[in-house]
Design an enzyme around this catalytic site. Structure first.
Site, PDB file in Angstrom:
ATOM      1  CB  SER A 106      -0.968  -0.038   1.181  1.00 11.75           C
ATOM      2  OG  SER A 106      -1.970   0.936   1.039  1.00 11.75           O
ATOM      3  CG  ASP A 250      -2.486   4.076  -2.081  1.00 12.61           C
ATOM      4  OD1 ASP A 250      -3.270   4.021  -3.049  1.00 12.61           O
ATOM      5  OD2 ASP A 250      -2.608   3.351  -1.082  1.00 12.61           O
ATOM      6  CG  ASP A 252      -2.761  -0.535  -2.655  1.00 17.52           C
ATOM      7  OD1 ASP A 252      -2.591   0.640  -2.287  1.00 17.52           O
ATOM      8  OD2 ASP A 252      -3.477  -1.341  -2.018  1.00 17.52           O
TER       9      ASP A 252
END
Length: 460
Positions: A106, A250, A252
């Site tokens: 992430s 971000d 992902d």
């Protein structure tokens, strides 16, 4: 360096010592535990798992380890390669497979990676399933398949495009209005897979896209968490290019932040507020966010005649409450939009399409839209305690001290005052109490945090 095991998965830094970092051994062990759990939950003889990854340098290595471990258990693997978290979630439901794994850490820096685990609905596993997988990994009681029973591995492409097509089919995504608006947008995808997905979505919506850090090579040009202090480059470029606004995701692509045309932050907390304002204006219904998210969502929901409820922190908790309450939109204040008409997962592609639809329908600037919402300011602090101090006892004392304020205790203690709130949560990994506050000014939010730090110290 670190390795963190929790009910939501395993994440850590690449390299180093087994069980202290995310090494190949740990990746194999945890993938095997997930595979064993999946087999225990299904009577099917043939199971299939979809695997996708963000653009991290370590992604291909971890993905290969995970894929080979699952096929070694007799589970079929469909590898969709460079992808986004919401794309894998959508892929699981589109292909009706048994589970999914996203290889991503992430918003963590590039030395980190992780395994995010999904069920057959393309949703994150609940606490009970997470506990079972941790136990299986700890016991290492794995049973691998014999040679004739090995799983099949195949690569498939085109899932980001399939995901985009699903977004464009949504009734509230106003494609024609967006195309007519002739938007010009700057995109910062921190050199991960958002650099593939977001520009492709914008192209299909007729939006001019200025790419910044959209090469999916895993070399993050700045801290990948989409916070104000990390976004100076895009803020400047939005102004230079005279763009209508900027989009930041971000690595992902499950968190969405917006930059106004003057380079100022729209505010991560307000991404969900704006999308909810649009959805609630078109469809009557209720909303959910977590206890640490802005009160602004509650205000907007009430304005539209809906009911707002707050869940414990964590996407799986938000989703659970959304299902119970039949909420039509929800999410988390970190820019995570969950729109059940699409799927139950944070999705920046869905968020982008809804935000563009809202802006196109309102026919106002991004800055003007932001100024139409109530202003709230947050403070995030923590107080470190010695290991022998019982954090639960302290939180219980605070609950009793403020019992007349009807504190919410589903996740730590949240106390709602007339114009502000405080949320106190204990860390799962260290003797820390996290203190989140929100008020009508930054000064008031900071002072409220200091007040509760004093209250806690007086209880020690």
């Amino acid at each position: 360096m670190a390795l963190i095991k929790s009910i939501s998965g395993i994440r850590g830094t690449i390299g180093g010592v087994v069980n202290e970092n995310l090494t190949p051994v740990n990746a194999v062990k945890f993938a095997a535990a997930y595979g064993m759990w999946l087999k225990s939950e299904n009577s099917n003889q043939s199971l299939t798992v979809i695997i996708g990854r963000d653009a991290r340098i370590s992604g291909e290595m971890i993905s290969n380890l995970v894929s080979n471990t699952l096929t070694g258990l007799g589970i079929n693997v469909v590898d969709i390669g460079l992808s986004t978290t919401p794309t894998v979630e959508v892929a699981v439901t589109l292909d009706k497979v048994d589970g999914g794994i996203i290889i991503t850490a992430s918003h963590n820096p590039k030395q980190w990676n992780a395994l995010k685990l999904l069920n057959h609905k393309g949703e994150f596993l609940n606490a009970e399933a997470g506990e079972k997988i941790l136990k299986i990994a700890e016991d290492e009681n794995f049973l691998f398949a014999e040679v004739d029973d090995l799983g099949k591995y195949e690569k498939k492409e085109g899932y980001i495009e399939k995901h985009i097509d699903e977004v464009l089919k949504l009734a509230l995504v106003d494609v024609e209005a967006i195309k007519s608006a002739n938007f010009k947008v700057v995109v910062d995808a921190v050199n991960s897979t958002g650099g593939i997905a977001i520009p492709s979505l914008l192209e299909k919506l007729g939006v001019e896209c200025i790419k910044l850090y959209c090469e999916p090579n895993g070399h993050f040009p700045h801290n990948p968490e989409p916070l104000k202090e990390h976004l100076t480059d895009i803020s400047e470029l939005v102004v230079t290019e005279k763009a209508d606004f900027g989009i930041v995701v971000d690595p992902d692509v499950d968190r969405l932040a917006i930059i106004c045309e003057d380079g100022s932050m729209f505010g991560e907390e307000y991404t969900l507020v704006a999308c909810a304002d649009y959805v609630l204006g078109k469809t009557k219904g209720d909303t959910v966010s977590n206890l640490s998210s802005s009160r602004a969502l509650r205000d907007i929901t009430l304005k539209h005649g809906g009911k707002y409820q707050a869940s414990a922190v964590g996407e799986v908790n938000v989703v659970e409450l959304m299902k119970i309450t039949n909420a039509i939109i929800g999410g988390e204040g970190n820019g995570g939009i969950i729109y059940p008409a699409s799927h139950y997962g944070r999705d920046s592609l869905v968020g982008t399409a809804l935000f563009l639809s809202h802006l196109a329908n309102e026919k106002v600037s991004c800055k003007t839209l932001r100024e139409s919402y109530p202003d709230y300011y947050m403070s995030k602090s923590k107080i470190e305690l010695t290991p022998e101090i019982n954090v639960d006892e302290i939180l219980e004392k605070i609950t009793q001290k403020f019992k007349n304020e009807n504190p919410n205790c589903i996740d730590g203690v949240k106390i709602d005052f007339e114009e502000e709130w405080v949320h106190l949560r204990k860390s799962n990994t260290e003797p820390i109490i996290r203190i989140y506050t929100e008020s009508k000014s930054q000064k008031n939010a900071d002072e409220l945090a200091e007040k509760f730090i004093s209250v806690i110290k007086n209880l020690l």
